[in-house]
Write a protein that holds these residues in place. Structure first.
Motif, PDB file in Angstrom:
ATOM      1  N   ASN A 160       4.077 -35.666  17.208  1.00  0.00           N
ATOM      2  CA  ASN A 160       4.274 -37.097  17.354  1.00  0.00           C
ATOM      3  C   ASN A 160       3.006 -37.754  17.867  1.00  0.00           C
ATOM      4  N   GLU A 161       2.358 -37.129  18.838  1.00  0.00           N
ATOM      5  CA  GLU A 161       1.112 -37.669  19.386  1.00  0.00           C
ATOM      6  C   GLU A 161       0.023 -37.708  18.318  1.00  0.00           C
ATOM      7  N   ILE A 162      -0.085 -36.653  17.522  1.00  0.00           N
ATOM      8  CA  ILE A 162      -1.122 -36.584  16.489  1.00  0.00           C
ATOM      9  C   ILE A 162      -0.975 -37.717  15.487  1.00  0.00           C
ATOM     10  N   VAL A 163       0.235 -37.848  14.928  1.00  0.00           N
ATOM     11  CA  VAL A 163       0.442 -38.804  13.840  1.00  0.00           C
ATOM     12  C   VAL A 163       0.405 -40.242  14.352  1.00  0.00           C
ATOM     13  N   VAL A 164       1.040 -40.490  15.494  1.00  0.00           N
ATOM     14  CA  VAL A 164       1.032 -41.848  16.042  1.00  0.00           C
ATOM     15  C   VAL A 164      -0.390 -42.310  16.345  1.00  0.00           C
ATOM     16  N   SER A 165      -1.210 -41.432  16.913  1.00  0.00           N
ATOM     17  CA  SER A 165      -2.598 -41.786  17.216  1.00  0.00           C
ATOM     18  C   SER A 165      -3.367 -42.129  15.949  1.00  0.00           C
ATOM     19  N   ALA A 166      -3.149 -41.336  14.890  1.00  0.00           N
ATOM     20  CA  ALA A 166      -3.848 -41.586  13.632  1.00  0.00           C
ATOM     21  C   ALA A 166      -3.412 -42.905  13.010  1.00  0.00           C
ATOM     22  N   ILE A 167      -2.125 -43.217  13.102  1.00  0.00           N
ATOM     23  CA  ILE A 167      -1.627 -44.478  12.536  1.00  0.00           C
ATOM     24  C   ILE A 167      -2.187 -45.672  13.307  1.00  0.00           C
ATOM     25  N   ILE A 168      -2.271 -45.534  14.630  1.00  0.00           N
ATOM     26  CA  ILE A 168      -2.847 -46.614  15.436  1.00  0.00           C
ATOM     27  C   ILE A 168      -4.313 -46.829  15.059  1.00  0.00           C
ATOM     28  N   GLY A 169      -5.057 -45.725  14.883  1.00  0.00           N
ATOM     29  CA  GLY A 169      -6.460 -45.851  14.509  1.00  0.00           C
ATOM     30  C   GLY A 169      -6.649 -46.523  13.163  1.00  0.00           C
ATOM     31  N   SER A 170      -5.859 -46.123  12.169  1.00  0.00           N
ATOM     32  CA  SER A 170      -5.990 -46.742  10.855  1.00  0.00           C
ATOM     33  C   SER A 170      -5.538 -48.200  10.890  1.00  0.00           C
ATOM     34  N   GLY A 171      -4.538 -48.499  11.716  1.00  0.00           N
ATOM     35  CA  GLY A 171      -4.087 -49.887  11.832  1.00  0.00           C
ATOM     36  C   GLY A 171      -5.126 -50.778  12.472  1.00  0.00           C
ATOM     37  N   ALA A 172      -5.832 -50.245  13.466  1.00  0.00           N
ATOM     38  CA  ALA A 172      -6.886 -51.027  14.109  1.00  0.00           C
ATOM     39  C   ALA A 172      -8.016 -51.341  13.138  1.00  0.00           C
ATOM     40  N   ALA A 173      -8.296 -50.404  12.222  1.00  0.00           N
ATOM     41  CA  ALA A 173      -9.363 -50.646  11.245  1.00  0.00           C
ATOM     42  C   ALA A 173      -8.994 -51.747  10.271  1.00  0.00           C
ATOM     43  N   VAL A 174      -7.707 -51.827   9.939  1.00  0.00           N
ATOM     44  CA  VAL A 174      -7.260 -52.813   8.948  1.00  0.00           C
ATOM     45  C   VAL A 174      -7.001 -54.172   9.591  1.00  0.00           C
ATOM     46  N   GLY A 175      -6.317 -54.169  10.741  1.00  0.00           N
ATOM     47  CA  GLY A 175      -5.890 -55.427  11.338  1.00  0.00           C
ATOM     48  C   GLY A 175      -6.610 -55.823  12.597  1.00  0.00           C
ATOM     49  N   GLY A 176      -7.577 -55.021  13.059  1.00  0.00           N
ATOM     50  CA  GLY A 176      -8.301 -55.350  14.274  1.00  0.00           C
ATOM     51  C   GLY A 176      -7.441 -55.163  15.511  1.00  0.00           C
ATOM     52  N   ARG A 177      -7.880 -55.715  16.603  1.00  0.00           N
ATOM     53  CA  ARG A 177      -7.176 -55.547  17.872  1.00  0.00           C
ATOM     54  C   ARG A 177      -5.788 -56.160  17.831  1.00  0.00           C
ATOM     55  N   ALA A 178      -5.599 -57.173  16.987  1.00  0.00           N
ATOM     56  CA  ALA A 178      -4.291 -57.818  16.898  1.00  0.00           C
ATOM     57  C   ALA A 178      -3.223 -56.875  16.361  1.00  0.00           C
ATOM     58  N   ALA A 179      -3.643 -55.854  15.608  1.00  0.00           N
ATOM     59  CA  ALA A 179      -2.686 -54.923  15.020  1.00  0.00           C
ATOM     60  C   ALA A 179      -2.260 -53.839  16.002  1.00  0.00           C
ATOM     61  N   VAL A 180      -2.872 -53.780  17.170  1.00  0.00           N
ATOM     62  CA  VAL A 180      -2.575 -52.747  18.156  1.00  0.00           C
ATOM     63  C   VAL A 180      -1.760 -53.358  19.285  1.00  0.00           C
ATOM     64  N   ASP A 181      -0.544 -52.853  19.470  1.00  0.00           N
ATOM     65  CA  ASP A 181       0.347 -53.322  20.524  1.00  0.00           C
ATOM     66  C   ASP A 181       0.085 -52.489  21.781  1.00  0.00           C
ATOM     67  N   ALA A 182      -0.699 -53.035  22.692  1.00  0.00           N
ATOM     68  CA  ALA A 182      -1.103 -52.279  23.881  1.00  0.00           C
ATOM     69  C   ALA A 182       0.097 -51.869  24.720  1.00  0.00           C
ATOM     70  N   ARG A 183       1.069 -52.755  24.843  1.00  0.00           N
ATOM     71  CA  ARG A 183       2.248 -52.440  25.663  1.00  0.00           C
ATOM     72  C   ARG A 183       3.027 -51.269  25.054  1.00  0.00           C
ATOM     73  N   LYS A 184       3.200 -51.290  23.740  1.00  0.00           N
ATOM     74  CA  LYS A 184       3.930 -50.215  23.085  1.00  0.00           C
ATOM     75  C   LYS A 184       3.189 -48.886  23.229  1.00  0.00           C
ATOM     76  N   ILE A 185       1.858 -48.936  23.157  1.00  0.00           N
ATOM     77  CA  ILE A 185       1.064 -47.723  23.315  1.00  0.00           C
ATOM     78  C   ILE A 185       1.233 -47.163  24.722  1.00  0.00           C
TER      79      ILE A 185
END
Length: 391
Positions: free
Chosen positions: A340-365
């Motif tokens: 779960n940690e591996i895949v979630v981290s990778a999805i967050i990284g790819s999301g940040a590349a596409v949507g920038g900081r706005a795509a990363v939910d800091a609270r959820k992380i």
């Protein structure tokens, strides 16, 4: 052999099978193909079938390292008694079942590792600090390494000056180069562990660095050439094929890395009981994960696919490549790692590349990271207290 000991071992084996089922039904059975389902590359039930099959193959052919680490490498000076093994499995599987039922993200690797260490220390074992440091390093670095690789790949794939008919084959070639160098339990000399590259060297009667580089390079070029031809012929179909292949490899890696969490605690008991071999235990754990994937994973795949539906094939590829690489590193090191940690981290990284900081939910992380750490602490405390009071 005492009948009571056999009966206790059978009880522990049933607990191990339940743990394997929970792992297969949980994130390990859902995350490998959830991006492909979300991208409409494969149907849910077919994805569950494939993840079960590839997870079983990975468990049987690569599960030894992590199983040994969980069974004998976490606590020094002792082997867990049968009652301790049962306690570990009941706590681990119970906490995982609660997580699946409530939606609370309890991580399997953190839970089982905490339970094994807690029971072992409560019964007089000594800490194995070198192994703990290795595990902690992998757990802490995974989000940064996996997320960083995913961010880099996701940043490159949409670029007009880096056509996908070249960038995706290069990624596929990298995966192929890693694959021919990973350990399989039956490819070595006289049935020992070995690699596809090593098998090629023995077949060609060559050795040394030059042959290692040559065989690895040829494998990478062959995979890259096939993917280049497929994407050049039909870009949409080619990306779909790459996504399905990566999902299969991630499912295979999940089986190799996660089966040890279910069957590892049983290994110290095999010498005392003598009714099963380590290979048979791995097969049993793999079958438990397969059944869990077929019966329990479809619902979670559907749920995760909704979250991944916005990823698309390119971002999904960006997430699955580092997931495969990190999982194989964990198998090589014999480190229990949270899929779960591996895949979630990778999805967050790819999301940040596409949507920038706005795509990363800091609270959820923060909540997710807190849940991972809480899984370890809760399992350790419950295991230590229960073993100290009852065993």
């Amino acid at each position: 052999m005492e009948p009571a000991l056999v009966a206790l071992f059978v009880g522990a084996a049933l607990g191990s099978l339940f743990m394997a089922w929970v792992i297969g039904a949980g994130s390990s059975g859902a995350t490998p193909f959830a991006p492909a389902v979300g991208a409409n590359a494969i149907a849910t039930m077919r994805a569950a079938l494939l993840v079960g099959v590839f997870g079983f193959v990975g468990a049987v052919t690569q599960g030894g390292n992590v199983s040994e680490a969980v069974g004998t490498g976490l606590v020094g000076g002792m082997s867990l008694p049968v009652a301790g093994v049962i306690l570990v499995l009941v706590l681990g599987a119970g906490l995982m079942a609660v997580g699946i039922t409530t939606g609370y993200p309890i991580a399997t690797a953190f839970t089982v590792t905490g339970a094994v260490i807690g029971v072992g220390l409560a019964l007089g074992g000594t800490p194995v600090w070198s192994k703990y440091q290795q595990i902690a390093a992998v757990w802490v670095l995974t989000p940064f390494v996996g997320g960083g690789i995913a961010f880099t790949i996701a940043s490159l794939l949409p670029r007009s000056d880096v056509p996908e008919r070249y960038s995706v084959p290069v990624l596929a070639g990298l995966v192929g180069a890693v694959l021919v160098n990973v350990q399989f339990s039956f490819l070595g000399a006289a049935g020992t562990s070995g690699t596809v590259r090593g098998l090629g060297q023995r077949t060609l009667a060559v050795d040394g660095l030059a042959s290692t580089v040559g065989i690895t390079g040829l494998a990478a070029l062959a995979v890259a050439a096939v993917v280049w031809w497929d994407i050049s012929r039909d870009e949409r179909g080619g990306l779909r094929h790459v996504l399905l292949a990566l999902g299969s490899l991630v499912a295979f890696s999940a089986g190799g890395s996660q089966v040890g969490l279910a069957v590892g605690p049983l290994l110290p008991l095999l010498d005392d009981v003598g009714i099963a071999s380590p290979f048979a235990v791995l097969v049993g754990g793999g079958l438990g994960m397969l059944v869990g994937s077929w019966t329990g994973a479809p619902r979670m795949i559907k749920s995760l696919a909704r979250d991944y539906s916005s990823l698309g094939p390119r971002r999904s590829i960006s997430a699955l490549v580092p997931s495969f690489l990190i999982a194989q590193l964990a198998v090589l090191l014999g480190v229990p790692v949270s899929f779960n940690e591996i895949v979630v981290s990778a999805i967050i990284g790819s999301g940040a590349a596409v949507g920038g900081r706005a795509a990363v939910d800091a609270r959820k992380i923060l909540v997710t990271v807190g849940a991972w750490a809480g899984s370890f602490v809760l399992a350790f405390v419950l295991a230590y207290a229960t073993a100290f009071l009852l065993l």
